[in-house]
Scaffold this motif. Structure first.
Motif: not given
Ligand code: HEC
Ligand code: HEC
Length: 384
Positions: A210, A214, A217-218, A342, A344, A348
């Motif tokens: 993550p 990451n 996560s999708c 997005n 995430d 980020d």
């Protein structure tokens, strides 16, 4: 005997074989030159066999498409589109928002419904009506097998024949050996029948971490209860990928492809919160593709990974810079929709901050992505 009562429902394997023949038959297009396989080539993970952002089609064969060709593999379990997707895991399942459906904007409910779209699209196979498509089928090399499968009178009612045509294409695209063989190196690894190299394992760890890629996560990478991972959660997100100026329609500066909120999809046009969102694609066979994202703006996985790492830290690598030296961030999404972007991880970061992962780490993730190509374990029995 009426045409309807003459309609025979063929056995599944007959239907699949018929669908295969239809999928490869270019005489079903208005130009006579385009079959489903022209744009969806198995060697390229059922995506386009060239590096063009969009394909050409239509009656004259020269009309330009609007989006990149998606891979067709592993779509078999795609649920119909819903705005409130819940994983089926009991009472406490959480609303995960919009998910499911086929096409980059989820506008087709099922493979069967989807097949009507390319057959009738003026930019693709260019049939002016269902009856026109059926007439082409009636005089094609497939006609005899079609009659054998559905009954001698199947062409008496063009709606009956049309439904048979869609059912056959649907059945073919549900063929496990062709569309979801789970025969990649990674599948062999998950079965305990093969090892990943040190580099591929590093790439997998970065893909899952993550705080790094990451990606999982999708694009989930772990075995699920239902079976092997599909590398997509079938959700919709706005990543803000750059405008692709190689798509002819984008010469019109007022045209924006906004995915869920239109213009190709029309039922969610009043939902500004969906603008810019596109379906998360599977990453199986992704290394066989030559263009990436809904508009095919990138032509290598290196570029894609760089975008994930540096979209917000170094926008000038991806977006145009104007005369005053200002980067035109997210240039394919009007500013009023930027709240939808997005953020995430790995998105980020702020300008000047360190990207979530380095180029060397990206290279490891790409090595891992290459283990998702089917055809690796063809010599070992495919077990699930
Ligand atoms: C001219 C190129 C072209 C041809 C020919 C074509 N397609 Fe496609 N296909 C596309 C493009 C582009 C998309 C994405 C369209 C969109 O998102 O609006 C697509 C999307 C799809 C999808 C949705 C995949 C997903 O996961 O969302 C399926 C299924 C599909 N095509 C099957 C077919 C079948 C079956 C045929 C033949 C009847 C066919 N296609 C013919 C270009 C083509
Ligand atoms: C927040 C969800 C999310 C995360 C995290 C994410 N992706 Fe994606 N991915 C998407 C969506 C959505 C698209 C399609 C976007 C579009 O076309 O506009 C996509 C598209 C892609 C594509 C293009 C595939 C194709 O068929 O064109 C690749 C490759 C990809 N992702 C790899 C990755 C990798 C590697 C990571 C981790 C570094 C990652 N993704 C992280 C949601 C995500």
């Amino acid at each position: 005997m009426s045409a309807i009562s003459a309609m025979v429902m063929p056995r599944a394997d007959t239907l699949m074989a018929l669908g295969r023949q239809i999928f490869f038959d270019s005489t079903l297009s208005a130009s006579g030159r385009l079959s489903c396989a022209s744009c969806h080539d198995q060697q390229y993970g059922w995506a386009a066999p060239n590096a063009l952002a969009v394909q050409t089609g239509g009656i004259g064969g020269t009309a330009s498409g609007l989006r990149a060709v998606p891979s067709l593999g592993y779509a078999q379990d795609t649920p119909p589109f819903t705005e409130h997707y819940r994983e089926d895991d009991g009472d406490d399942s959480e609303d995960q928002g919009a998910a499911g459906g086929l096409m980059w904007d989820g506008r087709a409910e099922s493979l069967k419904e989807q097949a009507a779209l390319p057959l009738l699209s003026p930019l693709e196979m260019g049939n002016i009506s269902r009856a026109a498509a059926v007439e082409r089928l009636r005089v094609s090399a497939v006609a005899e097998a079609f009659r054998t499968a559905f009954g001698a009178h199947v062409f008496d009612d063009s709606l009956v024949a049309w439904n048979g045509l869609l059912a056959a294409l649907d059945a073919f695209q549900q063929s496990p050996a062709d569309f979801y063989p789970y025969s990649s190196k990674y599948d062999a690894f998950l079965r305990g029948e093969g090892a990943l190299t040190a580099r591929e394992r590093r790439g997998l760890a970065l893909f899952n971490d993550p705080a790094k890629g990451n990606c999982a996560s999708c694009h989930p990478s772990a075995r699920q209860r239902e079976g092997f991972p599909q590398f997509t959660d079938r959700g919709f997100l706005a990543l803000g990928v750059p405008r692709n100026r190689r798509i002819p329609v984008n010469a019109d500066s007022t045209y924006y492809d906004l995915g869920l909120c239109g213009p190709l999809r029309t039922d969610l046009a009043d939902r500004p919160d969906y603008c810019g969102a596109f379906k998360t694609p599977t990453l199986r066979n992704v290394a066989r593709r030559q263009v990436f994202f809904h508009n095919g703006v990138f032509t290598s996985l290196e570029q894609v990974l760089r975008f994930y790492a540096r979209r917000d830290t170094e926008g000038r690598l991806f977006y145009p810079v104007d005369k005053r030296g200002v980067v035109q961030m997210y240039d394919d999404l009007p500013r009023i929709y930027w709240d939808n972007l997005n953020v995430d991880p790995p998105f980020d970061r702020k300008p000047g901050q360190r990207p979530a992962f380095s180029d060397a780490e990206a290279a490891d993730m790409i090595a891992f992505l290459r283990t998702l190509n089917d055809g690796y374990s063809e010599t070992t029995p495919a077990r699930r």
